[in-house]
Motif scaffolding. Sequence first.
Motif, PDB file in Angstrom:
ATOM      1  N   THR A  47       0.812  -1.218   0.000  1.00 41.98           N
ATOM      2  CA  THR A  47       0.000   0.000   0.000  1.00 41.98           C
ATOM      3  C   THR A  47       0.847   1.271   0.000  1.00 41.98           C
ATOM      4  O   THR A  47       0.319   2.342  -0.277  1.00 41.98           O
ATOM      5  CB  THR A  47      -0.957   0.015   1.207  1.00 41.98           C
ATOM      6  OG1 THR A  47      -0.204  -0.213   2.401  1.00 41.98           O
ATOM      7  CG2 THR A  47      -2.039  -1.045   1.050  1.00 41.98           C
ATOM      8  N   PRO A  51      -2.000   4.975  -4.138  1.00 41.02           N
ATOM      9  CA  PRO A  51      -2.562   6.252  -3.676  1.00 41.02           C
ATOM     10  C   PRO A  51      -3.638   6.023  -2.613  1.00 41.02           C
ATOM     11  O   PRO A  51      -4.387   5.033  -2.675  1.00 41.02           O
ATOM     12  CB  PRO A  51      -3.165   6.860  -4.942  1.00 41.02           C
ATOM     13  CG  PRO A  51      -2.379   6.233  -6.058  1.00 41.02           C
ATOM     14  CD  PRO A  51      -2.083   4.839  -5.593  1.00 41.02           C
ATOM     15  N   SER A  52      -3.719   6.921  -1.647  1.00 42.78           N
ATOM     16  CA  SER A  52      -4.640   6.747  -0.519  1.00 42.78           C
ATOM     17  C   SER A  52      -6.084   6.539  -0.970  1.00 42.78           C
ATOM     18  O   SER A  52      -6.812   5.763  -0.354  1.00 42.78           O
ATOM     19  CB  SER A  52      -4.535   7.927   0.448  1.00 42.78           C
ATOM     20  OG  SER A  52      -4.813   9.138  -0.218  1.00 42.78           O
ATOM     21  N   ARG A  55      -6.520   2.737  -1.718  1.00 47.39           N
ATOM     22  CA  ARG A  55      -6.075   1.717  -0.758  1.00 47.39           C
ATOM     23  C   ARG A  55      -7.196   0.830  -0.247  1.00 47.39           C
ATOM     24  O   ARG A  55      -7.031  -0.390  -0.146  1.00 47.39           O
ATOM     25  CB  ARG A  55      -5.345   2.372   0.411  1.00 47.39           C
ATOM     26  CG  ARG A  55      -3.991   2.877   0.008  1.00 47.39           C
ATOM     27  CD  ARG A  55      -3.234   3.497   1.152  1.00 47.39           C
ATOM     28  NE  ARG A  55      -2.038   4.142   0.610  1.00 47.39           N
ATOM     29  CZ  ARG A  55      -1.456   5.174   1.150  1.00 47.39           C
ATOM     30  NH1 ARG A  55      -1.919   5.687   2.278  1.00 47.39           N
ATOM     31  NH2 ARG A  55      -0.381   5.695   0.586  1.00 47.39           N
ATOM     32  N   GLU A  81      -3.446   4.678 -10.931  1.00 47.11           N
ATOM     33  CA  GLU A  81      -2.384   5.556 -10.470  1.00 47.11           C
ATOM     34  C   GLU A  81      -1.457   4.802  -9.521  1.00 47.11           C
ATOM     35  O   GLU A  81      -1.858   3.851  -8.867  1.00 47.11           O
ATOM     36  CB  GLU A  81      -2.969   6.777  -9.756  1.00 47.11           C
ATOM     37  CG  GLU A  81      -3.611   7.767 -10.709  1.00 47.11           C
ATOM     38  CD  GLU A  81      -4.079   9.018 -10.025  1.00 47.11           C
ATOM     39  OE1 GLU A  81      -3.854  10.100 -10.582  1.00 47.11           O
ATOM     40  OE2 GLU A  81      -4.661   8.918  -8.923  1.00 47.11           O
ATOM     41  N   GLU A  83       1.780   5.818  -6.604  1.00 42.14           N
ATOM     42  CA  GLU A  83       2.437   6.903  -5.888  1.00 42.14           C
ATOM     43  C   GLU A  83       3.943   6.808  -6.091  1.00 42.14           C
ATOM     44  O   GLU A  83       4.558   5.776  -5.831  1.00 42.14           O
ATOM     45  CB  GLU A  83       2.099   6.845  -4.395  1.00 42.14           C
ATOM     46  CG  GLU A  83       2.539   8.084  -3.663  1.00 42.14           C
ATOM     47  CD  GLU A  83       1.892   8.223  -2.300  1.00 42.14           C
ATOM     48  OE1 GLU A  83       2.625   8.581  -1.374  1.00 42.14           O
ATOM     49  OE2 GLU A  83       0.679   7.971  -2.182  1.00 42.14           O
ATOM     50  N   ASN A  84       4.518   7.897  -6.575  1.00 42.22           N
ATOM     51  CA  ASN A  84       5.970   7.975  -6.769  1.00 42.22           C
ATOM     52  C   ASN A  84       6.641   8.253  -5.427  1.00 42.22           C
ATOM     53  O   ASN A  84       5.983   8.648  -4.452  1.00 42.22           O
ATOM     54  CB  ASN A  84       6.314   9.097  -7.754  1.00 42.22           C
ATOM     55  CG  ASN A  84       5.686   8.875  -9.106  1.00 42.22           C
ATOM     56  OD1 ASN A  84       6.021   7.930  -9.800  1.00 42.22           O
ATOM     57  ND2 ASN A  84       4.748   9.740  -9.484  1.00 42.22           N
ATOM     58  N   GLY A  87       5.867  11.451  -3.647  1.00 45.64           N
ATOM     59  CA  GLY A  87       4.481  11.685  -3.250  1.00 45.64           C
ATOM     60  C   GLY A  87       3.559  12.052  -4.393  1.00 45.64           C
ATOM     61  O   GLY A  87       2.344  12.070  -4.225  1.00 45.64           O
ATOM     62  N   SER A  88       4.119  12.336  -5.567  1.00 44.57           N
ATOM     63  CA  SER A  88       3.278  12.649  -6.721  1.00 44.57           C
ATOM     64  C   SER A  88       2.664  11.356  -7.249  1.00 44.57           C
ATOM     65  O   SER A  88       3.107  10.253  -6.919  1.00 44.57           O
ATOM     66  CB  SER A  88       4.099  13.342  -7.814  1.00 44.57           C
ATOM     67  OG  SER A  88       5.090  12.464  -8.325  1.00 44.57           O
ATOM     68  N   LEU A  89       1.630  11.504  -8.063  1.00 42.04           N
ATOM     69  CA  LEU A  89       0.937  10.350  -8.632  1.00 42.04           C
ATOM     70  C   LEU A  89       1.190  10.275 -10.130  1.00 42.04           C
ATOM     71  O   LEU A  89       1.283  11.304 -10.795  1.00 42.04           O
ATOM     72  CB  LEU A  89      -0.563  10.444  -8.374  1.00 42.04           C
ATOM     73  CG  LEU A  89      -1.005  10.547  -6.923  1.00 42.04           C
ATOM     74  CD1 LEU A  89      -2.521  10.651  -6.833  1.00 42.04           C
ATOM     75  CD2 LEU A  89      -0.493   9.372  -6.107  1.00 42.04           C
TER      76      LEU A  89
END
Length: 115
Positions: A47, A51-52, A55, A81, A83-84, A87-89
């Motif tokens: 996870t 991305p949140s 999840r 998507e 998450e890098n 924090g970017s997607l």
Amino acid sequence: MTFEELITITDKPVIAADINGIITMINTAFSKDFGWQAEELVGKPLTIIIPSALRDAHQLGFSAYISTGKASLLGQHLDLEIENSDGSLSLADHYILSGEIDGKKSFAASISPRK
């Protein structure tokens, strides 16, 4: 493509996790495209790269697969998507398979960024 072929790909980003959703490996292409290093991910929950907003759906689907053995998303191309490390997607094509690594049930995905 077989599971064994997927986990040996070197020119596309690949990540693997065990039956508990713990990351067991990433390849160099994964690090290059998404910024994560193996020491940041291996041993951590899958996870961490999800991305949140996705999840809960991931956990629900993963739990359903574990309890029923029936998969609806394995072996299909999915635009999701990721998450890098910063924090970017990024939108990416995910191709997920299940198999065994060292005799243990595992999952692996080729995750290619959409450019």
